[in-house]
Design a protein around this motif. Structure first.
Motif, short mmCIF file in Angstrom:
data_model
loop_
_atom_site.label_atom_id
_atom_site.label_comp_id
_atom_site.label_asym_id
_atom_site.label_seq_id
_atom_site.Cartn_x
_atom_site.Cartn_y
_atom_site.Cartn_z
N ALA A 220 1.77 8.20 -3.22
CA ALA A 220 1.41 8.90 -4.45
C ALA A 220 0.17 9.76 -4.23
CB ALA A 220 1.15 7.88 -5.57
N VAL A 221 -0.81 9.21 -3.51
CA VAL A 221 -2.04 9.97 -3.28
C VAL A 221 -1.77 11.15 -2.36
CG1 VAL A 221 -4.31 9.85 -2.18
CG2 VAL A 221 -3.58 8.05 -3.73
N HIS B 76 0.82 -1.21 0.00
CA HIS B 76 0.00 0.00 0.00
C HIS B 76 0.85 1.26 0.00
CE1 HIS B 76 -3.48 -2.37 2.13
NE2 HIS B 76 -3.25 -2.76 0.89
N ILE C 270 -7.47 14.02 -7.60
CA ILE C 270 -6.32 13.19 -7.26
C ILE C 270 -5.78 12.49 -8.51
CG2 ILE C 270 -5.58 11.17 -5.96
CD1 ILE C 270 -6.12 13.20 -4.00
N ALA D 195 3.32 2.59 -1.76
CA ALA D 195 3.54 3.42 -2.95
C ALA D 195 2.29 4.22 -3.29
CB ALA D 195 3.95 2.53 -4.12
N LEU D 196 1.15 3.53 -3.23
CA LEU D 196 -0.11 4.21 -3.57
C LEU D 196 -0.41 5.31 -2.56
CD1 LEU D 196 -2.70 4.43 -5.18
CD2 LEU D 196 -3.70 2.69 -3.73
N SER E 142 2.58 1.77 -8.12
CA SER E 142 1.82 2.18 -6.94
C SER E 142 0.39 1.64 -6.97
CB SER E 142 1.83 3.70 -6.79
OG SER E 142 1.45 4.32 -7.97
#
Lengths: 385, 262
Positions: A102-103, A96, B132, A98-99, B199
């Motif tokens: 990024a968010v 989780h 986003i 990386a996501l 990601s």
């Protein structure tokens, strides 16, 4: 799993009376798009912590997380921080991480609101103002374009070998010859309708025969040419815009320029000239068809024979009546061609603008034709024609 | 929807078996097999007219193949009912060659189309998620309210990517993503795809002619030759003796791309 969806649980850290460890907030379940709607509402009223102590947001027990979930978690962390808690996010699972990063990076809200709040009335005023200025600017541009075309026209006249004869003939065929069936039918029907309505009224006065005068004068002076101009604006003005607009999208117009050719001379002059030749002819044809329609209807409802019709017509109309109608034709033709080509050349890049501007071209040229017709009426009444 | 779902058994997300495509007498594919594995970036290359885009459209269900079966996320797309097809489509995202943004909508509205269609998010939250996605696709915050006609080619592609990613798809289809971009923009786009793929845990199916993309971000490369597909890593293709594959990877451009990578 005992529970579906996604939720959060808050508990105090530490045991017994030792509550100074702050709060532990654990996110559980599947934080995904499906759950996001309900989750967002739930989180709005979720506020553990007293605004002072440390607060730990634990993500290690999540079943799943997608962008929406990550966004909601990031928003929760931001909101709790803003409320004065010292928030730390822990236990982010490697898959989780990386996501979530990024968010969080993408989710930094813009420094200031993008659009200032607007007032509906002010907005309407602004739109009106813009539309007015745009219309004025457009009129000015069109006038400038007329000048450009006139100059190019003059140059072509001085050097007739530059005139694209084939193109002119082609456009005469397209705008003139090919318009004959539809224009003929519609003019005929208009003649029929006029005769019928006129006969109905005039019969009350026993003046049936004067339906011929009504037909002759109204068709020759106004209706023939107006019908023709409106049909041609819809048929050919739109075609000009679509043709030139498509060429613009395909960069053909740019190619013409870079090859050292004159865009106006190549694209606009032949079209304008062709329309100025074919529109008077079409108007004459429409006059005749309208009169034939009227004659047929007069015969059918009033028993006015064709011989009587022609004799009465001969007395009712004079050459000026016909000329008043037909003299407007080249002017209308020029306006229609001008607007059609101008809007076509205004097409920019996208295929969508071809459609928008084609519509605009038709509306504009019909508008201008009717305005000009009214101006002609004023002019002729001043001249007592 | 979650990218970390491991429900698909053997890890094959696209399975093509015995595919044949014909247009009249012209045979494009014959007995074509292909497996795309979860989490990989697969580049699809082939000469002009070998049916790369046709294959893509067949997998997306836009064209029906003459023969053969295509399984997308474990479902045979030829056998699906309308509702099932929509459900599978919601788990895939497509970036078309020219972006295919709806020109009458702003970028933000474009990205919100799938969110409105497939979820019941409140408007404000959908707008936030769209924001986003737009930011994740590398667009500046001011791009949201703009119309596609106001954007440059590279920005249109990024906006198209944001729309393709709106629902957190499991598979992302890209049709020539770097075509029409300058080399710097193309390299940046490659890296963007790679980082998003990592990601979001995406599987990427990418039709491309860009040798730099192939060498820098693709895990495996599928080459369309002789109406079939040969899949392998770059090294395997380099040792392939098929004349077209040899010319493709050993030609001056192929060499340059590999040197740049090395």
């Amino acid at each position: 799993m005992a529970r579906e969806g996604a939720w959060v649980e808050a508990s105090r850290i530490g045991d017994g009376d030792q509550h100074d460890g702050g709060w532990l907030v654990t996110a559980l379940g599947r934080w995904d798009l499906k759950a996001a709607g309900g989750l967002a509402r739930e989180l709005e009223s979720f506020s553990p912590g007293d605004g002072r102590g440390p607060l730990r947001l634990d993500l290690s027990r999540l079943d799943a997380m997608d962008t929406a979930g990550a966004y909601l978690l990031a928003r929760l962390a931001d909101r709790l921080t803003a409320a004065g808690n010292a928030v730390s996010v822990t236990g982010v699972r490697p898959e989780h991480a990386a996501l979530f990063d990024a968010v969080r990076k993408a989710g930094q809200p813009p420094a200031e609101p993008l659009l200032p709040p607007s007032h509906p009335i002010l907005e309407m005023l602004e739109r009106t103002g813009r539309a007015t200025v745009d219309a004025a600017r457009e009129g000015l541009d069109l006038l400038g374009f007329l000048g450009l075309v006139t100059i190019t026209f003059g140059r072509v006249l001085l050097n007739p070998s530059r005139l694209r004869g084939r193109a002119v003939l082609f456009h005469i065929e397209q705008t003139g010859l090919n318009a004959l069936p539809i224009l003929g039918l519609l003019s005929f029907l208009i003649g029929v309708v006029l005769a019928f309505q006129g006969a109905d009224q005039l019969r009350r006065f026993g003046a049936e025969l004067f339906v011929v005068n009504l037909l002759g004068v109204s068709i020759l002076r106004e209706i023939g040419i107006l019908m023709t101009a409106i049909i041609v604006a819809g048929r050919s003005g739109s075609a000009f815009t679509a043709q030139i607009g498509t060429m613009k999208v395909n960069q053909e117009v740019d190619a013409i320029s870079t090859l050292g050719l004159d865009v106006v001379e190549l694209l606009v002059v032949p079209r304008a000239l062709a329309l100025m030749i074919s529109l008077p002819l079409l108007a004459f044809y429409a006059d005749i068809m309208g009169l034939i329609g009227g004659a047929v209807m007069s015969y059918a409802t009033l028993d006015i024979t064709f011989g009587t019709f022609i004799r009465q017509l001969h007395g009712a109309v004079t050459l000026p009546h016909f000329l008043v109608g037909i003299v407007k034709a080249p002017v209308f033709a020029l306006v229609i061609a001008m607007v059609g080509c101008y809007e076509g050349l205004k097409v920019s890049g996208s295929a969508e603008s071809v459609g928008t501007l084609t519509t605009k071209s038709v509306v504009e040229s019909i508008f201008l034709v009717i305005v000009l017709d009214a101006m002609f009426s004023v002019l002729f009444s001043v001249l007592r024609v | 929807m979650p990218s970390f779902d491991s429900s698909s058994g053997d890890g094959v997300v696209i399975r093509v078996r015995g595919l044949a495509t014909r247009f009249g007498k012209q045979v494009v594919h014959e007995g074509l097999d292909l497996d795309v594995l979860r989490g990989e970036v697969l580049g699809v290359v082939g000469g002009s007219g070998t049916g790369k885009s046709v294959l893509l459209k067949e997998i997306l269900g836009l064209i029906r193949p003459a023969e053969g079966s295509i399984e997308l996320l474990g479902k045979d797309i030829g056998q699906l009912s309308e509702a099932e097809r929509v459900a599978v489509q919601a788990r895939t995202g497509v970036l078309f060659q020219n972006g295919a943004l709806f020109s009458s909508m702003t970028v933000a509205e474009n990205v919100m189309v799938p969110l409105k269609e497939h979820t019941d998010l409140p408007q404000a939250l959908a707008a936030e998620i769209a924001r986003i996605k737009i930011a994740m696709a590398g667009l500046p915050p001011g791009a949201g309210p703009k119309y596609p006609s106001e954007l440059s080619g590279g920005m249109v592609k990024r906006a198209g990517l944001a729309r393709a990613l709106a629902l957190d798809p499991e598979i992302l289809f890209l049709d020539e993503p770097t075509a029409g971009l300058d080399p710097i923009g193309a390299a940046a786009f490659d890296q963007l795809i790679r980082s998003l793929q990592r990601s979001l845990g995406l599987t990427v199916f990418m039709v491309t002619h860009d040798l730099d993309s192939l060498t820098s971000i693709c895990d495996r490369i599928a080459v369309l030759v002789d109406k079939r597909i040969r899949v392998g890593t770059l090294e395997q293709h380099l040792n392939d003796s098929h004349p077209w594959i040899h010319d493709y990877f050993h030609g001056p451009r192929g060499r340059a791309a590999r040197h740049a990578e090395a």
